[in-house]
Design an enzyme around this catalytic site. Structure first.
Site, PDB file in Angstrom:
ATOM      1  N   CYS A  98       0.835  -1.201   0.000  1.00  0.00           N
ATOM      2  CA  CYS A  98       0.000   0.000   0.000  1.00  0.00           C
ATOM      3  C   CYS A  98       0.875   1.258   0.000  1.00  0.00           C
ATOM      4  O   CYS A  98       1.515   1.558  -0.995  1.00  0.00           O
ATOM      5  CB  CYS A  98      -0.974  -0.034   1.182  1.00  0.00           C
ATOM      6  SG  CYS A  98      -2.399   1.072   0.970  1.00  0.00           S
ATOM      7  N   HIS A 185      -3.708  -5.188   0.872  1.00  0.00           N
ATOM      8  CA  HIS A 185      -3.154  -5.683   2.138  1.00  0.00           C
ATOM      9  C   HIS A 185      -3.256  -7.210   2.187  1.00  0.00           C
ATOM     10  O   HIS A 185      -4.265  -7.754   2.637  1.00  0.00           O
ATOM     11  CB  HIS A 185      -3.893  -5.060   3.322  1.00  0.00           C
ATOM     12  CG  HIS A 185      -3.589  -3.614   3.515  1.00  0.00           C
ATOM     13  ND1 HIS A 185      -2.528  -3.178   4.274  1.00  0.00           N
ATOM     14  CD2 HIS A 185      -4.184  -2.501   3.016  1.00  0.00           C
ATOM     15  CE1 HIS A 185      -2.490  -1.853   4.252  1.00  0.00           C
ATOM     16  NE2 HIS A 185      -3.476  -1.419   3.491  1.00  0.00           N
ATOM     17  N   GLU A 187      -1.946  -9.206   4.194  1.00  0.00           N
ATOM     18  CA  GLU A 187      -1.898  -9.716   5.562  1.00  0.00           C
ATOM     19  C   GLU A 187      -3.263  -9.823   6.222  1.00  0.00           C
ATOM     20  O   GLU A 187      -3.434 -10.553   7.205  1.00  0.00           O
ATOM     21  CB  GLU A 187      -0.991  -8.829   6.425  1.00  0.00           C
ATOM     22  CG  GLU A 187      -1.526  -7.438   6.738  1.00  0.00           C
ATOM     23  CD  GLU A 187      -1.283  -6.411   5.651  1.00  0.00           C
ATOM     24  OE1 GLU A 187      -1.482  -5.216   5.921  1.00  0.00           O
ATOM     25  OE2 GLU A 187      -0.894  -6.795   4.523  1.00  0.00           O
TER      26      GLU A 187
END
Length: 535
Positions: A98, A185, A187
């Site tokens: 990002c 993202h 994660e």
């Protein structure tokens, strides 16, 4: 207390394991520690360090890979956080996430602009180039977006790997230099192909090996505790939770009788817990525990106190006073052991980057009992071997050390105990009401075999009274709030969709069996925007 999470790498825990190290340069993202957790799930050690870490310092660390986190800023903010531009020349694989991708593009000669339409939440990602970073990721998958800026022109040598409907450049690569970026993202749990992407970066691009295991951590932690403590004595405040219990087992294995556990009963534990704790540790595992009954002292500190932060501070300060008095009686001791974990540090000293000054600013959420009450002149040196672990990792360590499942799977319980589950003033009457209600909650959750499906399940007592009717009598009594949540690590949480008949049984039992309660309500707030605890 120094929070090494957000500054320099912690070389005290995992030093040997850092031979397979992935470092995350933190630019103020709420997900930075989650990236570390995801990498550790691949059995590779990872740490979060300051974005100000220089290329020279990174070279000395010799990580296998570097990840640039997201962040709340725009790369064009006047004081936007910048990494050392020399990191691109280290020859170490780098993944920008990002804001991290946008920073990579900007510093290497590309263009980042304010997007026509920002992208937030789930988005369909389409793979254009399924090479190394996106190997084994479905050609069309779901990723979690959270950005207002977008890359519009790539730096020399880069190519596009993926796009979304609103973001033409959603993943990029310069394979020859091992530089990669993603606008999403990976994660976050909502990113369906995120784990595969992270594994690709860790194993295929960074060429890591799976050395971060529970057994390896325990072995190294024991070795480091022995090296640090030597023949000195260590004092541990035992609460009976998974954190302090795991720490007690770890330290007992490392230094044996040099460890003294002290259990301070503040009077804020759940029904029957002090007795069960002492029996388990003293009789079953033969670990020395000094019991201190300080119930009256703690309750006296809370007379007339209604502010939750003031409660925490008073409990923390009284805890230290009692602890120091008793340690002088039992001592001398050189070290104080604390079960500080990553989430403790994150919530007590969350940080953002001020776009006006470029400086880190603390965003105070609430003080944690185990990190917020220590005085400046603390005469103990600290031992905190669990401070880099997430809760699920602590459970794994505890299980490997032989900790009983009833403790390993115990729901998180705040240091101040029931005192912060009673809103308003804490009194003996209210404590008794909440203990009885909480016991019913635990009994019914266990009877429904849902205990292990929930991250936490507890009752909260409100400082108001509501009108009710019981029999032919009008009642004016307390309401109890039920708070059941699901979570992976406590950093985010969702309210639990439990069966209505379970809620009905709990409600019926509480209003019929607990004097002083005539209403039960269910909290359906997630974290964020709320926190798990009410105070």
């Amino acid at each position: 207390m120094t929070h090494s999470t957000l500054h320099q790498p912690d070389t005290a825990t995992g030093q040997g394991l850092q031979r397979q190290l992935i470092v995350i340069l933190d630019f103020g993202s709420q997900y930075s520690e989650l990236i570390a957790r995801r990498i550790r799930e691949t059995q590779v050690y990872s740490e979060v360090i300051s974005y100000r870490t220089t290329a020279e310092q990174l070279a000395q660390l010799a990580p296998k890979g570097i990840i640039l986190s997201g962040g709340p800023n725009s790369v064009y903010d006047e004081n936007a956080p910048q990494c050392d531009p020399e990191i691109w020349n280290l020859g170490i694989p780098i993944l920008g996430v990002c804001y991290g991708m946008q920073l990579m593009v900007q510093q290497l000669g590309g263009t980042v602009e304010r997007a026509i339409a920002g992208e937030y939440g789930k988005a369909a990602l389409f793979i254009d180039d399924p090479t190394d970073l996106l190997t084994n990721v479905e050609q069309e998958t779901i990723m979690w977006m959270s950005h207002g800026d977008s890359v519009t022109e790539l730096p020399p040598g880069f190519r596009v790997l993926a796009h979304t409907d609103n973001t033409p450049i959603a993943a990029i690569a310069h394979p020859e230099r091992k530089l990669y970026g993603v606008q999403f993202h990976p994660e976050v749990v909502h990113s369906v192909g995120g784990i595969a992407l992270i594994r690709n970066f860790v194993y295929h691009i960074c060429d890591c090996e799976p050395t971060w295991t529970t057994a390896a951590f325990v072995e190294e932690a024991i070795r480091e505790v022995r090296a640090k403590v030597g023949d000195k004595r260590v004092l541990l405040a035992l609460s009976g939770g998974v954190d302090s219990s795991t720490l007690a087992f770890l330290l007992h294995r490392a230094i044996g009788d040099q460890l003294t556990c002290m259990f301070i009963d503040q009077g804020f534990m759940r029904k029957g817990e002090p007795e069960r704790l002492l029996k388990l540790f003293q009789e079953q595992f033969h670990i020395k525990v000094e019991y201190v009954n300080a119930r009256d002292r703690f309750l006296a500190q809370l007379v007339g106190v209604t502010d939750p932060e003031e409660k925490r501070k008073r409990i923390g300060h009284e805890f230290i006073r009692v602890f120091e008095e008793e340690s002088q009686r039992l001592g001398p001791f050189d070290y104080l052991a604390q079960g500080t974990l990553y989430p403790d540090v994150i919530e007590s000293a969350n940080t953002n980057i001020d776009p006006q000054t470029g400086e880190r600013v603390a965003v105070k959420i609430k003080s944690h009992h185990n990190v917020g009450g220590l005085p400046e002149n603390l005469r103990f040196k600290l031992v905190e071997p669990l401070r880099k672990l997430f809760k699920d990792e602590v459970r794994q360590v505890g299980r490997s050390l032989g900790l009983p499942e009833e403790i390993v799977q115990r729901h998180p319980f705040p240091g101040p105990g029931l005192a912060i589950r009673i809103l308003g003033e804490v009194t003996p009457e209210r404590l008794e009401i909440l203990r009885d209600a909480d016991l019913i909650v635990r009994q019914e959750i266990n009877r429904a075999q849902m205990y292990h499906e929930l991250w936490q399940a507890f009752a909260v007592l409100l400082p108001i009274r509501t009108v009710g009717v019981m029999g032919d009598q009008r009642t004016y009594a307390y309401p109890v709030v039920l708070r059941f949540v699901t979570s992976e690590d406590g950093m985010t949480a969702d309210w639990a969709r439990v069966p209505y008949d379970l809620l009905e049984r709990i409600s019926n039992r509480i209003v019929n069996e607990v004097p002083g309660v005539n209403r039960v309500v269910y909290d359906i707030t997630s974290k964020p925007p709320g926190t798990i605890e009410w105070e």
